[in-house]
Design a protein around this motif. Structure first.
Motif, PDB file in Angstrom:
ATOM      1  N   HIS A 105       0.811  -1.217   0.000  1.00  0.00           N
ATOM      2  CA  HIS A 105       0.000   0.000   0.000  1.00  0.00           C
ATOM      3  C   HIS A 105       0.847   1.272   0.000  1.00  0.00           C
ATOM      4  O   HIS A 105       0.335   2.359   0.262  1.00  0.00           O
ATOM      5  N   GLY A 106       2.120   1.126  -0.289  1.00  0.00           N
ATOM      6  CA  GLY A 106       2.926   2.297  -0.616  1.00  0.00           C
ATOM      7  C   GLY A 106       3.734   2.942   0.487  1.00  0.00           C
ATOM      8  O   GLY A 106       4.226   4.063   0.300  1.00  0.00           O
ATOM      9  N   ALA A 107       3.904   2.283   1.643  1.00  0.00           N
ATOM     10  CA  ALA A 107       4.769   2.854   2.670  1.00  0.00           C
ATOM     11  C   ALA A 107       6.201   2.919   2.137  1.00  0.00           C
ATOM     12  O   ALA A 107       6.672   2.000   1.460  1.00  0.00           O
ATOM     13  N   ASN A 108       6.897   4.006   2.429  1.00  0.00           N
ATOM     14  CA  ASN A 108       8.273   4.157   1.956  1.00  0.00           C
ATOM     15  C   ASN A 108       9.273   3.373   2.798  1.00  0.00           C
ATOM     16  O   ASN A 108      10.205   2.752   2.262  1.00  0.00           O
ATOM     17  N   PHE A 109       9.051   3.412   4.127  1.00  0.00           N
ATOM     18  CA  PHE A 109      10.002   2.780   5.041  1.00  0.00           C
ATOM     19  C   PHE A 109       9.234   2.023   6.126  1.00  0.00           C
ATOM     20  O   PHE A 109       8.052   2.285   6.369  1.00  0.00           O
ATOM     21  N   VAL A 110       9.934   1.087   6.776  1.00  0.00           N
ATOM     22  CA  VAL A 110       9.323   0.315   7.857  1.00  0.00           C
ATOM     23  C   VAL A 110      10.303   0.200   9.022  1.00  0.00           C
ATOM     24  O   VAL A 110      11.519   0.329   8.848  1.00  0.00           O
ATOM     25  N   GLN A 111       9.742  -0.066  10.185  1.00  0.00           N
ATOM     26  CA  GLN A 111      10.530  -0.186  11.410  1.00  0.00           C
ATOM     27  C   GLN A 111       9.776  -1.086  12.368  1.00  0.00           C
ATOM     28  O   GLN A 111       8.543  -1.037  12.424  1.00  0.00           O
ATOM     29  N   GLY A 112      10.472  -1.890  13.130  1.00  0.00           N
ATOM     30  CA  GLY A 112       9.800  -2.736  14.113  1.00  0.00           C
ATOM     31  C   GLY A 112      10.621  -3.953  14.473  1.00  0.00           C
ATOM     32  O   GLY A 112      11.666  -4.231  13.873  1.00  0.00           O
ATOM     33  N   TYR A 113      10.148  -4.693  15.463  1.00  0.00           N
ATOM     34  CA  TYR A 113      10.875  -5.858  15.959  1.00  0.00           C
ATOM     35  C   TYR A 113      11.034  -6.949  14.905  1.00  0.00           C
ATOM     36  O   TYR A 113      11.968  -7.739  14.961  1.00  0.00           O
ATOM     37  N   PHE A 114      10.117  -7.011  13.936  1.00  0.00           N
ATOM     38  CA  PHE A 114      10.245  -8.009  12.871  1.00  0.00           C
ATOM     39  C   PHE A 114      11.486  -7.730  12.030  1.00  0.00           C
ATOM     40  O   PHE A 114      12.114  -8.651  11.498  1.00  0.00           O
ATOM     41  N   ILE A 115      11.858  -6.434  11.949  1.00  0.00           N
ATOM     42  CA  ILE A 115      13.054  -6.041  11.205  1.00  0.00           C
ATOM     43  C   ILE A 115      14.278  -6.140  12.107  1.00  0.00           C
ATOM     44  O   ILE A 115      15.245  -6.839  11.805  1.00  0.00           O
ATOM     45  N   ALA A 116      14.233  -5.447  13.228  1.00  0.00           N
ATOM     46  CA  ALA A 116      15.357  -5.451  14.176  1.00  0.00           C
ATOM     47  C   ALA A 116      14.939  -4.738  15.449  1.00  0.00           C
ATOM     48  O   ALA A 116      14.182  -3.763  15.409  1.00  0.00           O
ATOM     49  N   LYS A 117      15.448  -5.206  16.585  1.00  0.00           N
ATOM     50  CA  LYS A 117      15.197  -4.564  17.867  1.00  0.00           C
ATOM     51  C   LYS A 117      16.253  -3.475  18.111  1.00  0.00           C
ATOM     52  O   LYS A 117      17.331  -3.497  17.516  1.00  0.00           O
ATOM     53  N   PRO A 118      15.950  -2.516  19.013  1.00  0.00           N
ATOM     54  CA  PRO A 118      16.965  -1.514  19.359  1.00  0.00           C
ATOM     55  C   PRO A 118      18.198  -2.177  19.947  1.00  0.00           C
ATOM     56  O   PRO A 118      18.093  -3.176  20.671  1.00  0.00           O
ATOM     57  N   SER A 119      19.369  -1.630  19.647  1.00  0.00           N
ATOM     58  CA  SER A 119      20.607  -2.234  20.130  1.00  0.00           C
ATOM     59  C   SER A 119      21.700  -1.185  20.217  1.00  0.00           C
ATOM     60  O   SER A 119      21.609  -0.106  19.636  1.00  0.00           O
ATOM     61  N   ASN A 120      22.723  -1.512  20.968  1.00  0.00           N
ATOM     62  CA  ASN A 120      23.946  -0.733  21.013  1.00  0.00           C
ATOM     63  C   ASN A 120      25.103  -1.731  21.118  1.00  0.00           C
ATOM     64  O   ASN A 120      25.146  -2.492  22.102  1.00  0.00           O
ATOM     65  N   PRO A 121      26.002  -1.776  20.120  1.00  0.00           N
ATOM     66  CA  PRO A 121      26.088  -0.903  18.949  1.00  0.00           C
ATOM     67  C   PRO A 121      24.936  -1.135  17.980  1.00  0.00           C
ATOM     68  O   PRO A 121      24.256  -2.162  18.042  1.00  0.00           O
ATOM     69  N   PRO A 122      24.707  -0.192  17.065  1.00  0.00           N
ATOM     70  CA  PRO A 122      23.596  -0.330  16.134  1.00  0.00           C
ATOM     71  C   PRO A 122      23.792  -1.477  15.147  1.00  0.00           C
ATOM     72  O   PRO A 122      24.922  -1.815  14.791  1.00  0.00           O
ATOM     73  N   ILE A 123      22.682  -2.070  14.733  1.00  0.00           N
ATOM     74  CA  ILE A 123      22.716  -3.104  13.710  1.00  0.00           C
ATOM     75  C   ILE A 123      23.001  -2.450  12.363  1.00  0.00           C
ATOM     76  O   ILE A 123      22.349  -1.478  11.981  1.00  0.00           O
ATOM     77  N   THR A 124      23.974  -2.981  11.643  1.00  0.00           N
ATOM     78  CA  THR A 124      24.340  -2.407  10.347  1.00  0.00           C
ATOM     79  C   THR A 124      24.065  -3.343   9.187  1.00  0.00           C
ATOM     80  O   THR A 124      24.128  -2.915   8.038  1.00  0.00           O
TER      81      THR A 124
END
Length: 364
Positions: free
Chosen positions: A337-356
Motif C-alpha cells: 500500500h505504498g509505505a516508503n520505510f518500515v521499522q519494528g521488531y520483525f526487522i530489528a530490535k533496538p541495540s547498542n552498537p547499532p545493527i548495520t
C-alpha cells in the motif's frame, strides 16, 4: 554535554526534597485542610495552622519527608494534590519573596520526592543511546536511518527503560532536563558509533520554551561532531497529541528546517486531530502509529484508515514510515500500500552498537 550559555530550566536541576525545615502547605478547601490536620494529629506530627493565611505549616525536625509524603498520598484525592501548593523552607527562617518562585503543586512535589534516583541520573548524565534501524519497505536489507532511543544506566549497570525515565520526568517536572539530555545523547552516540545513515532524534516540543535559545546547545553539539551532517538528521516530534500550541510547534520546526534539518511527526493516526497537523506543519516524514499497523491485514477499519493516510502522504510528497512491524503479513500489507520505510521488531530490535546488516529474507 554542557554549554557555556545555559538555560535556567534545561541546564539546572532542582534540589532534592529537603529533610529538615518547615513544609508550608496551601490547600484548596477547608475539607482538605481538616483531613490533613486530622492525619497529622493522629500520627503526632508537629504542625500549626495559620487560619488568616489558610496555610498549614508542618515541622520536619522529627518527621522524614518520605514518611509525611506516604501519609499525604493516602488521604488526599488526585484533584486535591494537584490544586494544593507547597514550599519547603530550611531551618527556622521565614519565607522570603524569592522563595515563592519555588512554590509548586503538591502532586509535583510528591513525585519529586520519589525521584531522587532520576535527579542522580540526570546529574551524572549516565545515559546511553540504543539504535533501531528504519529500512526501505521495498528492500528491508537496506538501512535508511537509525532512530536513537534513550536508556538510563543505574549504579549496578542495569538499563532503565525510556518508559520509566520519561514517566518519572513528566510527573516530577523534569522533562526539560531529560529531553535535552536525550537529544545530546543521541548526537554523541551517533557520532561515537560513526553512523553514516540518516539519524532520527526524538524530542518533546512541550519541553522547549524558546527554540532559538533552548535548542542552541543541540545545534552546537552537532557542529562539534565532524561525522554528522545536517542533511542526514531528522528531528522527530513525539507526543503530538499533547501539543496545544500549534504556532509554537511551527516555530520549533521552522527553527530546525532553517538550520538545515528535516522533521518528522510520530504516531500519525493515533488521535482524531493529528491529521490536521499535516497541513499545519507539513513535515518531511510521518510515522504511522503502531496500533494502526498491528494486524492491519486482518482489520478492515485499520486497513481503510491506514490506506487513506498513506494515500494522503503520497499526494503531498511526505515520506511514510510504518512503525511497529511485528510480522511478515504486516510488512507485506504496508509495502503493497505504498509505505516508503518500515521499522519494528520483525526487522530489528533496538541495540547498542547499532545493527548495520539486516537479512534480505524480507526483500520483495
Amino acid at each position: 554535554m554542557s554549554t557555556k550559555r545555559q538555560c535556567a530550566i534545561c541546564d539546572t536541576l532542582p534540589c532534592k526534597v529537603k529533610e529538615t525545615g518547615k513544609l508550608y502547605l496551601w490547600l484548596p478547601l477547608a475539607h482538605s485542610i481538616n483531613k490533613l490536620i486530622a492525619c497529622l494529629n493522629l500520627h503526632e506530627i508537629e504542625h500549626q495552622f495559620l487560619k488568616s493565611e489558610q496555610c498549614l505549616i508542618v515541622e520536619l525536625k522529627h518527621t522524614k519527608v518520605v514518611t509525611l509524603v506516604a501519609k499525604i498520598e493516602t488521604i488526599l484525592t488526585k484533584k486535591e494534590l494537584q490544586d494544593s501548593r507547597v514550599l519547603i523552607i530550611e531551618g527556622t527562617k521565614l519565607p522570603q519573596l524569592k522563595d515563592f518562585a519555588r512554590v509548586t503543586n503538591l502532586n509535583e512535589f510528591l513525585n519529586l520526592s520519589h525521584s531522587d534516583w532520576l535527579l542522580d541520573l540526570l546529574a551524572s548524565e549516565n545515559f546511553i543511546g540504543y539504535f533501531q534501524p528504519i529500512v526501505y519497505a521495498e528492500d528491508t536489507s537496506k538501512i535508511f536511518a537509525q532512530e536513537c532511543l534513550l536508556r538510563g544506566v543505574d549504579r549496578q549497570g542495569q538499563l532503565i527503560s525510556p518508559g520509566k525515565l520519561f514517566d518519572a520526568a513528566s510527573k516530577a517536572n523534569l522533562m526539560f532536563q531529560l529531553d535535552k539530555i536525550a537529544r545530546l545523547t543521541a548526537i554523541s552516540e551517533a557520532a561515537r558509533q560513526k553512523i553514516t545513515s540518516h539519524i532520527f532524534i526524538n524530542f518533546a516540543p512541550t519541553s522547549i520554551y524558546d527554540p532559538v535559545f533552548c535548542l542552541r546547545s543541540t545545534v552546537e553539539a552537532i557542529e562539534r561532531q565532524t561525522i554528522l551532517t545536517r542533511d542526514r538528521i531528522v528531528f522527530e516530534v513525539v507526543e503530538t497529541e499533547a501539543v496545544k500550541d500549534i504556532e509554537r510547534l511551527k516555530d520549533i520546526l521552522d527553527f530546525y528546517r532553517n538550520a538545515g534539518f528535516s522533521v518528522a511527526l510520530d504516531d500519525i493516526g493515533a488521535g482524531y486531530s493529528n491529521l490536521n497537523l499535516l497541513h499545519q506543519l507539513r513535515p518531511d516524514f510521518i510515522k504511522l502509529d503502531m496500533e494502526l499497523i498491528r494486524n492491519v491485514h486482518q482489520d478492515r477499519y485499520k486497513a481503510v484508515i491506514t490506506e487513506k493516510i498513506l494515500e494522503i502522504a503520497q499526494n503531498l510528497n511526505i515520506q511514510t514510515i510504518a512503525e511497529g512491524i511485528e510480522s511478515e503479513a504486516e510488512l507485506n500489507w504496508v509495502r503493497q500500500h505504498g509505505a516508503n520505510f518500515v521499522q519494528g521488531y520483525f526487522i530489528a530490535k533496538p541495540s547498542n552498537p547499532p545493527i548495520t546488516t539486516i537479512s534480505n529474507s524480507t526483500k520483495k
